[in-house]
Design an enzyme around this catalytic site. Structure first.
Site, PDB file in Angstrom:
ATOM      1  N   ASN A   1      13.051  52.158  36.389  1.00  0.00           N
ATOM      2  CA  ASN A   1      12.195  51.305  35.563  1.00  0.00           C
ATOM      3  C   ASN A   1      12.227  51.788  34.107  1.00  0.00           C
ATOM      4  O   ASN A   1      12.874  52.798  33.785  1.00  0.00           O
ATOM      5  CB  ASN A   1      10.763  51.266  36.117  1.00  0.00           C
ATOM      6  CG  ASN A   1      10.134  52.648  36.204  1.00  0.00           C
ATOM      7  OD1 ASN A   1      10.293  53.483  35.322  1.00  0.00           O
ATOM      8  ND2 ASN A   1       9.401  52.901  37.291  1.00  0.00           N
TER       9      ASN A   1
ATOM     10  N   SER B   1      23.275  46.932  33.031  1.00  0.00           N
ATOM     11  CA  SER B   1      23.784  45.563  33.035  1.00  0.00           C
ATOM     12  C   SER B   1      25.277  45.511  32.744  1.00  0.00           C
ATOM     13  O   SER B   1      25.747  45.989  31.701  1.00  0.00           O
ATOM     14  CB  SER B   1      23.020  44.736  31.987  1.00  0.00           C
ATOM     15  OG  SER B   1      23.689  43.525  31.703  1.00  0.00           O
TER      16      SER B   1
ATOM     17  N   THR C   1      11.279  55.438  33.541  1.00  0.00           N
ATOM     18  CA  THR C   1      12.283  56.382  34.032  1.00  0.00           C
ATOM     19  C   THR C   1      13.482  56.442  33.105  1.00  0.00           C
ATOM     20  O   THR C   1      13.997  57.524  32.784  1.00  0.00           O
ATOM     21  CB  THR C   1      12.739  55.974  35.448  1.00  0.00           C
ATOM     22  OG1 THR C   1      11.610  55.943  36.315  1.00  0.00           O
ATOM     23  CG2 THR C   1      13.762  56.945  35.994  1.00  0.00           C
ATOM     24  N   ARG C   2      13.941  55.283  32.636  1.00  0.00           N
ATOM     25  CA  ARG C   2      15.119  55.270  31.772  1.00  0.00           C
ATOM     26  C   ARG C   2      14.841  55.928  30.424  1.00  0.00           C
ATOM     27  O   ARG C   2      15.682  56.667  29.889  1.00  0.00           O
ATOM     28  CB  ARG C   2      15.618  53.831  31.586  1.00  0.00           C
ATOM     29  CG  ARG C   2      16.469  53.353  32.754  1.00  0.00           C
ATOM     30  CD  ARG C   2      16.969  51.945  32.566  1.00  0.00           C
ATOM     31  NE  ARG C   2      16.008  50.960  33.041  1.00  0.00           N
ATOM     32  CZ  ARG C   2      16.175  49.649  32.945  1.00  0.00           C
ATOM     33  NH1 ARG C   2      17.271  49.168  32.359  1.00  0.00           N
ATOM     34  NH2 ARG C   2      15.281  48.813  33.424  1.00  0.00           N
TER      35      ARG C   2
ATOM     36  N   LYS D   1      14.788  36.085  34.336  1.00  0.00           N
ATOM     37  CA  LYS D   1      16.199  36.449  34.435  1.00  0.00           C
ATOM     38  C   LYS D   1      16.548  37.054  35.788  1.00  0.00           C
ATOM     39  O   LYS D   1      17.731  37.130  36.148  1.00  0.00           O
ATOM     40  CB  LYS D   1      16.589  37.417  33.315  1.00  0.00           C
ATOM     41  CG  LYS D   1      15.945  38.785  33.366  1.00  0.00           C
ATOM     42  CD  LYS D   1      16.326  39.610  32.138  1.00  0.00           C
ATOM     43  CE  LYS D   1      15.665  40.972  32.130  1.00  0.00           C
ATOM     44  NZ  LYS D   1      16.141  41.869  33.190  1.00  0.00           N
ATOM     45  N   ASP D   2      15.547  37.480  36.558  1.00  0.00           N
ATOM     46  CA  ASP D   2      15.806  38.032  37.893  1.00  0.00           C
ATOM     47  C   ASP D   2      15.949  36.953  38.956  1.00  0.00           C
ATOM     48  O   ASP D   2      16.384  37.245  40.080  1.00  0.00           O
ATOM     49  CB  ASP D   2      14.666  38.970  38.315  1.00  0.00           C
ATOM     50  CG  ASP D   2      14.643  40.253  37.502  1.00  0.00           C
ATOM     51  OD1 ASP D   2      15.691  40.627  36.950  1.00  0.00           O
ATOM     52  OD2 ASP D   2      13.568  40.883  37.416  1.00  0.00           O
TER      53      ASP D   2
END
Length: 350
Positions: free
Chosen positions: A176, A154, A179-180, A105-106
């Site tokens: 990342n 997003s 972190t989230r 998806k990136d």
């Protein structure tokens, strides 16, 4: 005569074997991002390649990308189309790595010249998942209190979920996965965050999933849940090496999804991130079958939406591409262009 012959034989056999005389294993250099999830994904691809090619050695080279470095700005505001791929592609171009493992998806639907996706690996769950703050475990997005703040990086997720759950507020959260999740658990800012289910599964954090978002709630990103292996388009040796990783069903679904996205944005002049498409097979009530036997003629440009799959029959790939184009055309005919134009203007204004 015989004595001299034996002496000569003894003299030859007594010479030491040097390092140069020992055949060296060929080293395949694999590029990846530095995050824990990226390493787990790359390790899984390398493990498969090692099992298939025991005579080769694989070296993993990790690096940071623009998207990893800019953490204080929403992805849709940065204005860079290759946030998580550019530095890795530069390494490919400079021949510092032989292949790169990405979350599919990136990868944009049009790759820079000289590159191609040489393998689309078997897809895990394509859906988005909700992870709740510990005090809201057992809730759903629908049952969260009024004005609860939900974090997501997003625009696709925020736009769809704001419409579905108007009582919630959506705010950007970057970093990342580690972190989230840390921000969710340790700060009182977010009631929940939205993440890709596949990433949570690969990290072994399935127990944190409080809700899976199905397409009627939030359509997942094009290619989400699949891994793509990017290589130099002219490096036939590496293309052959990674081509065995193609999963036919995942490949065809992702060709259809990427074709849909490219056609939709091409015809509307879109250059920002609109990455949401339901599985084409379900949306169009169409099944693409892969025949067991098939012979293809030579192709000057074998790529479809940036993907090269010479070992997969060509006709089903073309059918998948046409399926995506058909769906994009259908939506455009129903007014999608006007919606995208307004959305893009709003995004640029903010």
């Amino acid at each position: 005569m015989s004595g001299n012959g034996n002496a000569a034989a003894t003299e030859v056999s007594s010479e030491p074997v040097t390092e140069e005389d020992t055949p060296k294993m060929r080293v395949i250099r694999v590029g990846t991002r530095k995050s824990q999830l990226a390493r787990i994904q790359t390790d899984s691809v390398v493990a498969t390649l090692k099992a298939l090619y025991p005579g080769l050695q694989f070296e993993i080279i990790a690096m940071s990308t623009t998207g990893d470095k800019i953490l204080d700005t929403a992805l849709s505001k940065i204005g860079e189309k290759s946030l998580f791929t550019k530095e890795l592609e530069h390494a490919l171009e400079r021949n510092e790595v032989d292949l790169v493992v990405h979350s599919l998806k990136d990868l944009p639907t049009v790759l820079p010249p000289g590159f191609t996706i040489g393998a689309v690996c078997k897809r895990e769950s394509p859906y988005d998942a909700v992870v709740f703050h510990p005090k809201f475990v057992g809730k759903t997005l629908e049952t969260l209190p009024e004005k609860s703040v939900v974090g997501t990086s997003s625009l696709r997720r925020a736009a769809q979920l704001q419409r579905k759950f108007p009582h919630l507020e959506f705010k950007s959260i970057r970093g990342n996965l580690n972190t989230r999740l840390q921000k969710l658990d340790e700060l009182q800012e977010f009631s929940a965050i939205i993440l890709a289910a596949a990433g949570l599964q690969r990290m072994g954090w399935q127990n944190r999933v409080g809700q899976i978002l199905h397409p009627e709630e939030c359509m997942y990103a094009v290619g989400q849940g699949a891994l793509g292996v990017e290589v130099r388009a002219k490096d036939q040796d590496i293309l052959d090496l990674v081509g065995v990783l193609h999963d036919p069903e995942t490949l065809l679904r992702c060709i259809a999804e990427r074709s849909f996205l490219r056609h939709l944005l091409y015809l509307t002049g879109g250059v920002w991130s609109l990455n949401g498409a339901e599985t084409m097979q379900d949306t169009m009530q169409t099944t693409i079958h892969v025949p067991v036997q098939h012979e293809d003629g030579p192709e000057d440009d074998p790529q479809l939406v940036g993907i090269t799959a010479r070992n997969i029959p060509r006709q089903p790939q073309l059918a998948a591409e046409n399926l995506g184009i058909s769906l994009a055309t259908l939506l455009l005919n129903k007014g999608a262009k006007n919606i995208l134009d307004v959305a893009r203007q709003l995004n640029e204004a903010h």
